[in-house]
Design a protein around this motif. Sequence first.
Motif, PDB file in Angstrom:
ATOM      1  N   VAL A 121      28.578  56.801  11.405  1.00 22.38           N
ATOM      2  CA  VAL A 121      27.586  57.796  11.811  1.00 22.38           C
ATOM      3  C   VAL A 121      26.194  57.268  11.479  1.00 22.38           C
ATOM      4  O   VAL A 121      26.029  56.361  10.664  1.00 22.38           O
ATOM      5  N   TRP A 122      25.209  57.879  12.100  1.00 22.59           N
ATOM      6  CA  TRP A 122      23.813  57.544  11.843  1.00 22.59           C
ATOM      7  C   TRP A 122      23.107  58.774  11.305  1.00 22.59           C
ATOM      8  O   TRP A 122      23.425  59.899  11.673  1.00 22.59           O
ATOM      9  N   HIS A 123      22.129  58.528  10.430  1.00 24.18           N
ATOM     10  CA  HIS A 123      21.312  59.624   9.909  1.00 24.18           C
ATOM     11  C   HIS A 123      19.890  59.118   9.712  1.00 24.18           C
ATOM     12  O   HIS A 123      19.652  57.907   9.650  1.00 24.18           O
ATOM     13  N   LEU A 124      18.964  60.038   9.607  1.00 24.26           N
ATOM     14  CA  LEU A 124      17.565  59.663   9.421  1.00 24.26           C
ATOM     15  C   LEU A 124      17.345  59.105   8.019  1.00 24.26           C
ATOM     16  O   LEU A 124      17.940  59.600   7.051  1.00 24.26           O
ATOM     17  N   PRO A 125      16.469  58.096   7.888  1.00 22.74           N
ATOM     18  CA  PRO A 125      16.240  57.508   6.572  1.00 22.74           C
ATOM     19  C   PRO A 125      15.640  58.487   5.562  1.00 22.74           C
ATOM     20  O   PRO A 125      15.824  58.322   4.362  1.00 22.74           O
ATOM     21  N   THR A 183      20.797  60.966   1.094  1.00 25.33           N
ATOM     22  CA  THR A 183      21.200  59.589   0.848  1.00 25.33           C
ATOM     23  C   THR A 183      22.547  59.332   1.526  1.00 25.33           C
ATOM     24  O   THR A 183      23.277  60.268   1.868  1.00 25.33           O
ATOM     25  N   ARG A 184      22.847  58.081   1.691  1.00 28.35           N
ATOM     26  CA  ARG A 184      24.127  57.690   2.296  1.00 28.35           C
ATOM     27  C   ARG A 184      25.290  58.276   1.498  1.00 28.35           C
ATOM     28  O   ARG A 184      26.271  58.753   2.058  1.00 28.35           O
ATOM     29  N   HIS A 185      25.157  58.266   0.177  1.00 29.53           N
ATOM     30  CA  HIS A 185      26.230  58.782  -0.677  1.00 29.53           C
ATOM     31  C   HIS A 185      26.368  60.298  -0.568  1.00 29.53           C
ATOM     32  O   HIS A 185      27.481  60.826  -0.560  1.00 29.53           O
ATOM     33  N   GLU A 186      25.254  61.003  -0.488  1.00 25.68           N
ATOM     34  CA  GLU A 186      25.304  62.467  -0.345  1.00 25.68           C
ATOM     35  C   GLU A 186      25.952  62.846   0.985  1.00 25.68           C
ATOM     36  O   GLU A 186      26.829  63.709   1.040  1.00 25.68           O
ATOM     37  N   LEU A 187      25.515  62.192   2.063  1.00 26.52           N
ATOM     38  CA  LEU A 187      26.092  62.478   3.377  1.00 26.52           C
ATOM     39  C   LEU A 187      27.564  62.074   3.408  1.00 26.52           C
ATOM     40  O   LEU A 187      28.405  62.800   3.933  1.00 26.52           O
ATOM     41  N   GLY A 188      27.873  60.926   2.826  1.00 23.37           N
ATOM     42  CA  GLY A 188      29.263  60.471   2.776  1.00 23.37           C
ATOM     43  C   GLY A 188      30.162  61.455   2.049  1.00 23.37           C
ATOM     44  O   GLY A 188      31.288  61.720   2.467  1.00 23.37           O
ATOM     45  N   SER A 189      29.660  62.025   0.968  1.00 30.89           N
ATOM     46  CA  SER A 189      30.438  63.010   0.221  1.00 30.89           C
ATOM     47  C   SER A 189      30.694  64.248   1.060  1.00 30.89           C
ATOM     48  O   SER A 189      31.827  64.765   1.095  1.00 30.89           O
ATOM     49  N   ARG A 190      29.678  64.738   1.750  1.00 30.64           N
ATOM     50  CA  ARG A 190      29.854  65.916   2.606  1.00 30.64           C
ATOM     51  C   ARG A 190      30.857  65.631   3.719  1.00 30.64           C
ATOM     52  O   ARG A 190      31.711  66.475   4.029  1.00 30.64           O
ATOM     53  N   LEU A 191      30.757  64.436   4.316  1.00 31.40           N
ATOM     54  CA  LEU A 191      31.707  64.069   5.371  1.00 31.40           C
ATOM     55  C   LEU A 191      33.125  63.983   4.805  1.00 31.40           C
ATOM     56  O   LEU A 191      34.076  64.485   5.403  1.00 31.40           O
ATOM     57  N   ASN A 192      33.270  63.352   3.646  1.00 25.07           N
ATOM     58  CA  ASN A 192      34.600  63.225   3.037  1.00 25.07           C
ATOM     59  C   ASN A 192      35.221  64.582   2.730  1.00 25.07           C
ATOM     60  O   ASN A 192      36.422  64.783   2.943  1.00 25.07           O
TER      61      ASN A 192
END
Length: 84
Positions: free
Chosen positions: A52-56, A60-69
């Motif tokens: 996935v892509w997100h705005l810089p 953070t990548r880790h925060e978004l990754g956690s929500r996705l997981n």
Amino acid sequence: MPVNVASGTDAALVERLLLVVAQGTDDVLEKPPAAVNLTSLGTTSMLFELAVWHLPLGPTRHELGSRLNMAIAKLLREQEIKSV
């Protein structure tokens, strides 16, 4: 983002579910679209990769990754798909 499921799971279903999660998660950009790749087939598991892509300036990548997981785990559990 790697996602392991048990061998024999319907790969097309897993792909659809991962895309549903990506599309329903705040801060995931619509363009470029999320992508799912089946990267490995083993005797006991299949490994998918959700990209996935997100705005810089967003999470953070880790925060978004956690929500996705968390959302992936919930949806797989609801669909009775075993993650390994």
